[in-house]
Write an enzyme that holds these catalytic residues in place. Structure first.
Site, PDB file in Angstrom:
ATOM      1  N   ASP A 137      59.248  25.998  71.169  1.00 29.99           N
ATOM      2  CA  ASP A 137      59.954  26.217  69.777  1.00 29.99           C
ATOM      3  C   ASP A 137      58.889  26.636  68.857  1.00 29.99           C
ATOM      4  O   ASP A 137      57.752  26.232  68.396  1.00 29.99           O
ATOM      5  CB  ASP A 137      60.547  24.690  69.389  1.00 29.99           C
ATOM      6  CG  ASP A 137      61.630  24.968  68.094  1.00 29.99           C
ATOM      7  OD1 ASP A 137      62.177  26.251  67.838  1.00 29.99           O
ATOM      8  OD2 ASP A 137      61.975  23.993  67.214  1.00 29.99           O
ATOM      9  N   HIS A 144      61.035  28.270  55.642  1.00 29.61           N
ATOM     10  CA  HIS A 144      61.165  26.859  56.065  1.00 29.61           C
ATOM     11  C   HIS A 144      59.634  26.295  56.416  1.00 29.61           C
ATOM     12  O   HIS A 144      59.487  24.848  56.068  1.00 29.61           O
ATOM     13  CB  HIS A 144      61.541  27.012  57.655  1.00 29.61           C
ATOM     14  CG  HIS A 144      61.384  25.546  58.315  1.00 29.61           C
ATOM     15  ND1 HIS A 144      62.421  24.284  57.994  1.00 29.61           N
ATOM     16  CD2 HIS A 144      60.850  25.077  59.397  1.00 29.61           C
ATOM     17  CE1 HIS A 144      62.173  23.419  58.677  1.00 29.61           C
ATOM     18  NE2 HIS A 144      61.323  23.786  59.644  1.00 29.61           N
ATOM     19  N   ARG A 153      53.597  17.375  53.750  1.00 28.17           N
ATOM     20  CA  ARG A 153      51.907  17.323  53.288  1.00 28.17           C
ATOM     21  C   ARG A 153      51.979  18.169  51.946  1.00 28.17           C
ATOM     22  O   ARG A 153      51.694  19.181  51.745  1.00 28.17           O
ATOM     23  CB  ARG A 153      51.136  18.247  54.303  1.00 28.17           C
ATOM     24  CG  ARG A 153      50.930  17.578  55.645  1.00 28.17           C
ATOM     25  CD  ARG A 153      49.927  18.574  56.539  1.00 28.17           C
ATOM     26  NE  ARG A 153      50.778  19.815  56.423  1.00 28.17           N
ATOM     27  CZ  ARG A 153      51.509  20.589  57.369  1.00 28.17           C
ATOM     28  NH1 ARG A 153      52.207  19.471  58.154  1.00 28.17           N
ATOM     29  NH2 ARG A 153      51.979  21.545  57.233  1.00 28.17           N
ATOM     30  N   GLU A 209      68.269  21.701  62.846  1.00 27.19           N
ATOM     31  CA  GLU A 209      67.642  22.669  62.628  1.00 27.19           C
ATOM     32  C   GLU A 209      68.216  24.077  63.149  1.00 27.19           C
ATOM     33  O   GLU A 209      68.741  24.011  64.035  1.00 27.19           O
ATOM     34  CB  GLU A 209      66.163  22.667  63.079  1.00 27.19           C
ATOM     35  CG  GLU A 209      65.245  21.655  62.647  1.00 27.19           C
ATOM     36  CD  GLU A 209      63.768  21.729  63.078  1.00 27.19           C
ATOM     37  OE1 GLU A 209      63.404  22.319  63.673  1.00 27.19           O
ATOM     38  OE2 GLU A 209      62.958  21.149  62.118  1.00 27.19           O
ATOM     39  N   GLU A 211      68.710  27.488  64.256  1.00 31.21           N
ATOM     40  CA  GLU A 211      67.713  28.425  64.743  1.00 31.21           C
ATOM     41  C   GLU A 211      68.527  29.353  65.742  1.00 31.21           C
ATOM     42  O   GLU A 211      69.473  29.021  66.033  1.00 31.21           O
ATOM     43  CB  GLU A 211      66.483  27.706  65.967  1.00 31.21           C
ATOM     44  CG  GLU A 211      65.816  26.427  64.871  1.00 31.21           C
ATOM     45  CD  GLU A 211      64.815  25.802  65.835  1.00 31.21           C
ATOM     46  OE1 GLU A 211      64.181  26.664  66.765  1.00 31.21           O
ATOM     47  OE2 GLU A 211      64.168  24.943  65.343  1.00 31.21           O
ATOM     48  N   ASP A 243      67.892  22.512  66.945  1.00 31.75           N
ATOM     49  CA  ASP A 243      66.775  21.783  67.355  1.00 31.75           C
ATOM     50  C   ASP A 243      67.040  20.345  66.535  1.00 31.75           C
ATOM     51  O   ASP A 243      66.377  20.192  65.529  1.00 31.75           O
ATOM     52  CB  ASP A 243      65.545  22.425  67.044  1.00 31.75           C
ATOM     53  CG  ASP A 243      64.209  21.465  67.140  1.00 31.75           C
ATOM     54  OD1 ASP A 243      64.351  20.810  68.071  1.00 31.75           O
ATOM     55  OD2 ASP A 243      63.199  21.674  66.438  1.00 31.75           O
ATOM     56  N   ARG A 247      63.577  12.981  61.898  1.00 32.46           N
ATOM     57  CA  ARG A 247      62.403  12.989  60.701  1.00 32.46           C
ATOM     58  C   ARG A 247      61.685  11.955  60.645  1.00 32.46           C
ATOM     59  O   ARG A 247      60.401  11.927  60.251  1.00 32.46           O
ATOM     60  CB  ARG A 247      62.972  13.442  59.346  1.00 32.46           C
ATOM     61  CG  ARG A 247      64.070  14.686  59.253  1.00 32.46           C
ATOM     62  CD  ARG A 247      63.068  15.934  59.979  1.00 32.46           C
ATOM     63  NE  ARG A 247      64.069  17.179  59.777  1.00 32.46           N
ATOM     64  CZ  ARG A 247      63.655  18.200  60.360  1.00 32.46           C
ATOM     65  NH1 ARG A 247      62.451  18.513  60.901  1.00 32.46           N
ATOM     66  NH2 ARG A 247      64.575  19.444  60.119  1.00 32.46           N
ATOM     67  N   GLN A 250      59.441  11.689  63.826  1.00 36.13           N
ATOM     68  CA  GLN A 250      58.603  12.989  63.743  1.00 36.13           C
ATOM     69  C   GLN A 250      57.522  12.662  62.759  1.00 36.13           C
ATOM     70  O   GLN A 250      56.310  12.924  63.097  1.00 36.13           O
ATOM     71  CB  GLN A 250      59.402  14.164  63.450  1.00 36.13           C
ATOM     72  CG  GLN A 250      58.601  15.529  63.280  1.00 36.13           C
ATOM     73  CD  GLN A 250      59.417  16.503  62.594  1.00 36.13           C
ATOM     74  OE1 GLN A 250      60.591  16.429  62.095  1.00 36.13           O
ATOM     75  NE2 GLN A 250      58.987  17.548  62.344  1.00 36.13           N
ATOM     76  N   LYS A 263      61.751  15.206  68.653  1.00 39.02           N
ATOM     77  CA  LYS A 263      62.544  16.299  68.917  1.00 39.02           C
ATOM     78  C   LYS A 263      63.258  16.367  70.358  1.00 39.02           C
ATOM     79  O   LYS A 263      64.020  17.331  70.841  1.00 39.02           O
ATOM     80  CB  LYS A 263      61.518  17.451  68.837  1.00 39.02           C
ATOM     81  CG  LYS A 263      61.060  17.822  67.499  1.00 39.02           C
ATOM     82  CD  LYS A 263      61.692  18.612  66.717  1.00 39.02           C
ATOM     83  CE  LYS A 263      60.961  18.928  65.550  1.00 39.02           C
ATOM     84  NZ  LYS A 263      61.706  19.885  64.794  1.00 39.02           N
ATOM     85  N   THR A 267      68.723  19.201  72.610  1.00 31.97           N
ATOM     86  CA  THR A 267      68.532  20.647  71.749  1.00 31.97           C
ATOM     87  C   THR A 267      69.759  21.138  72.301  1.00 31.97           C
ATOM     88  O   THR A 267      70.420  21.099  73.362  1.00 31.97           O
ATOM     89  CB  THR A 267      67.340  21.513  72.450  1.00 31.97           C
ATOM     90  OG1 THR A 267      66.169  20.794  72.086  1.00 31.97           O
ATOM     91  CG2 THR A 267      67.586  22.773  71.825  1.00 31.97           C
ATOM     92  N   THR A 370      63.349  26.807  62.587  1.00 32.04           N
ATOM     93  CA  THR A 370      64.470  26.949  61.504  1.00 32.04           C
ATOM     94  C   THR A 370      64.503  27.890  60.793  1.00 32.04           C
ATOM     95  O   THR A 370      63.468  28.604  60.188  1.00 32.04           O
ATOM     96  CB  THR A 370      64.143  25.693  60.772  1.00 32.04           C
ATOM     97  OG1 THR A 370      64.028  24.356  61.434  1.00 32.04           O
ATOM     98  CG2 THR A 370      65.348  25.560  59.538  1.00 32.04           C
ATOM     99  N   GLU A 384      65.223  20.140  54.109  1.00 32.21           N
ATOM    100  CA  GLU A 384      65.062  20.871  53.025  1.00 32.21           C
ATOM    101  C   GLU A 384      66.290  20.974  51.936  1.00 32.21           C
ATOM    102  O   GLU A 384      65.895  20.951  50.762  1.00 32.21           O
ATOM    103  CB  GLU A 384      65.128  22.448  53.423  1.00 32.21           C
ATOM    104  CG  GLU A 384      63.865  22.668  54.393  1.00 32.21           C
ATOM    105  CD  GLU A 384      64.052  24.137  55.097  1.00 32.21           C
ATOM    106  OE1 GLU A 384      64.497  23.879  56.295  1.00 32.21           O
ATOM    107  OE2 GLU A 384      63.523  25.035  54.548  1.00 32.21           O
TER     108      GLU A 384
HETATM  109 CA    CA Z   1      62.528  23.482  65.368  1.00 32.12          CA
END
Ligand code: CA
Length: 439
Positions: A137, A144, A153, A209, A211, A243, A247, A250, A263, A267, A370, A384
């Site tokens: 991935d 994104h 961060r 996500e 994708e 995906d 969160r 993660q 993750k 999928t 994403t 997001e």
């Molecule tokens: Ca992804």
């Protein structure tokens, strides 16, 4: 890309003797012909087919006839997986496509021979097109990467390697499912806000996500990098890819080695692989790097790739809650964005992944990462859209969502459109959330 690579199979005015293929709204006109693996409901044999209108042409059933025109077609098309076909070279894929167009076009003398091998889509169940040996991935949307990075961060959203390295990680291949498979909310470790010790239990921040999947073809040898100019020879086609991402799991686990259990639980991909050949009219210039961004290093730089190495696929994600489904309400669109805006091209991903000598195997799967664009309606994840859950969205049924709840159905669609060409689509990539297993 020069127009010479667009051939008669892309002619926009070509019609099929299968009526539904001529509806301008269909995802599957004769100019598309995506490959998939299906079985008849109640049947137990996996068979290769192509989508045409509202039907599937059973290629296993006509494999012996195709063998007269395409080398090795009988063995390749009677396989229960697209793997052997994906293992071959683009010239064979192109020849096969040309024969199928000839047989399926309006007025074809092959209609009587082909028609008995059509299966209504409603009578078929779609299966995984091929079992990927590897799943990578990527993280190719700079929008994104910036949006997600600023939530994880705040002081350093985009790390300094981003504009040099097509960032990716090796994902889990065994949990890749096709459209419609239920998705069970994962259990895992998360750190409650303000705490210093994690708890184990159902993820409270389950996300999707949006994708594209890139399905690789041919093979490359260990120790032999694929040059960027040769990379498209290894791209069989594209599908939708969700995906699924927990969160909270993660956020707790990802440093220092990257995503793992947040993750790997699931999928989802769409079952139809839209071939690189069918996508040729929708190739686009690579993302134009703004002034001041570094040029790609030489092994990721190619003039032809800069000119036409992108693909303009408009991808959308939709949410339908259990209540909306019960009320017969349509799905609510969460976001839509084009893959033409990705910072890295598919060829750069191939060149990068193999640059250290890692090989490719037919059927390997990439996720683009994403796909988010500019603006609030072009975001590809709830992370997001709701800014990490701090700004829940209101849905048409009066409820709100920060992240996915049990019973929610997340679906993805995609279309390609360009003046002078027939528009093509990707079918569906859906998953409905089931409660977590009892801990
Ligand atoms: Ca992804």
């Amino acid at each position: 890309m020069t127009d010479s690579q667009i051939d008669e199979t892309h002619a926009p005015d070509r019609l099929s003797w299968i009526g539904a293929a001529n509806d301008p709204q269909t995802d599957f006109p004769i100019q598309n012909l995506p490959f998939g693996v299906f079985r008849r409901k109640g049947g137990d044999t996996a068979r290769i087919g192509v989508a045409i209108g509202d039907h599937i042409l059973d290629l296993a059933g006509i494999a012996d006839r195709l063998a007269a025109e395409v080398d090795d077609a009988a063995a390749l098309l009677k396989a229960p997986s697209l793997g052997p076909l994906m293992g071959r070279e683009p010239q064979l894929w192109r020849t096969l496509r040309k024969v199928l167009v000839r047989w399926l076009e309006a007025g074809s003398s092959a209609q009587g021979m082909v028609a008995p091998h059509l299966v209504a889509m409603g009578e078929a169940e779609m299966l995984l097109p091929a079992r990927p040996g590897g799943f990578v991935d990527f993280f190719a949307s700079i929008q994104h990467a910036t949006n997600a990075g600023s939530l994880f961060r705040p002081t350093a959203p985009l790390l300094p390697n981003y504009k040099y390295v097509p960032i990716g990680y090796n994902g889990r291949a065994s949990t890749i499912r096709v459209d419609g498979a239920a998705i069970r909310r994962p259990n895992g470790q998360r750190l409650p806000p303000g705490d210093s010790v994690p708890v184990f239990g159902p993820s409270l921040r389950l996300d999707y996500e949006m994708e594209l999947g890139i399905v690789l073809g041919g093979a490359s040898a260990v120790g032999e990098p694929v040059a960027i100019a040769e990379a498209w020879r290894h791209i069989f086609g594209f599908c939708l890819l969700n995906d699924w991402s927990a969160r909270d799991i993660q956020a707790w686990e990802y440093q220092p080695l990257g995503p793992f259990l947040g993750k790997s639980f699931a999928t989802t991909i769409s079952p139809w692989i839209v071939t690189a050949e069918a996508l040729k009219p929708f190739r686009a210039a690579a993302f134009a790097r703004p002034e001041g961004d570094p040029a790609p290093l030489p092994h990721l730089a190619d003039a032809a790739d800069q000119r036409a190495g992108g693909v303009d696929i408009q991808v959308s994600a939709w949410l339908r809650t259990a209540a909306m489904r019960a009320a017969g309400a349509p799905a609510h669109r969460l976001g839509t964005a084009s893959s033409a805006g990705l910072y890295w091209t598919p060829a750069q991903m191939v060149a990068h992944q193999t640059s250290n000598g890692c090989n490719l195997e037919a059927g390997d799967l990439y996720g683009t990462g994403t796909i988010s664009g500019d603006g609030p309606d072009a975001l590809g994840s709830l992370l997001e859209i709701t800014r990490g859950g701090s700004a829940p969205i209101r849905l048409p049924d009066g409820t709100s969502r920060a992240f996915l709840e049990d019973g929610d159905e997340l679906s993805m669609t995609a279309r390609c459109a360009r003046a002078g060409f027939a528009s093509i689509g990707f079918g569906l990539c859906r998953g409905t959330i089931l409660p977590a297993p009892a801990g």
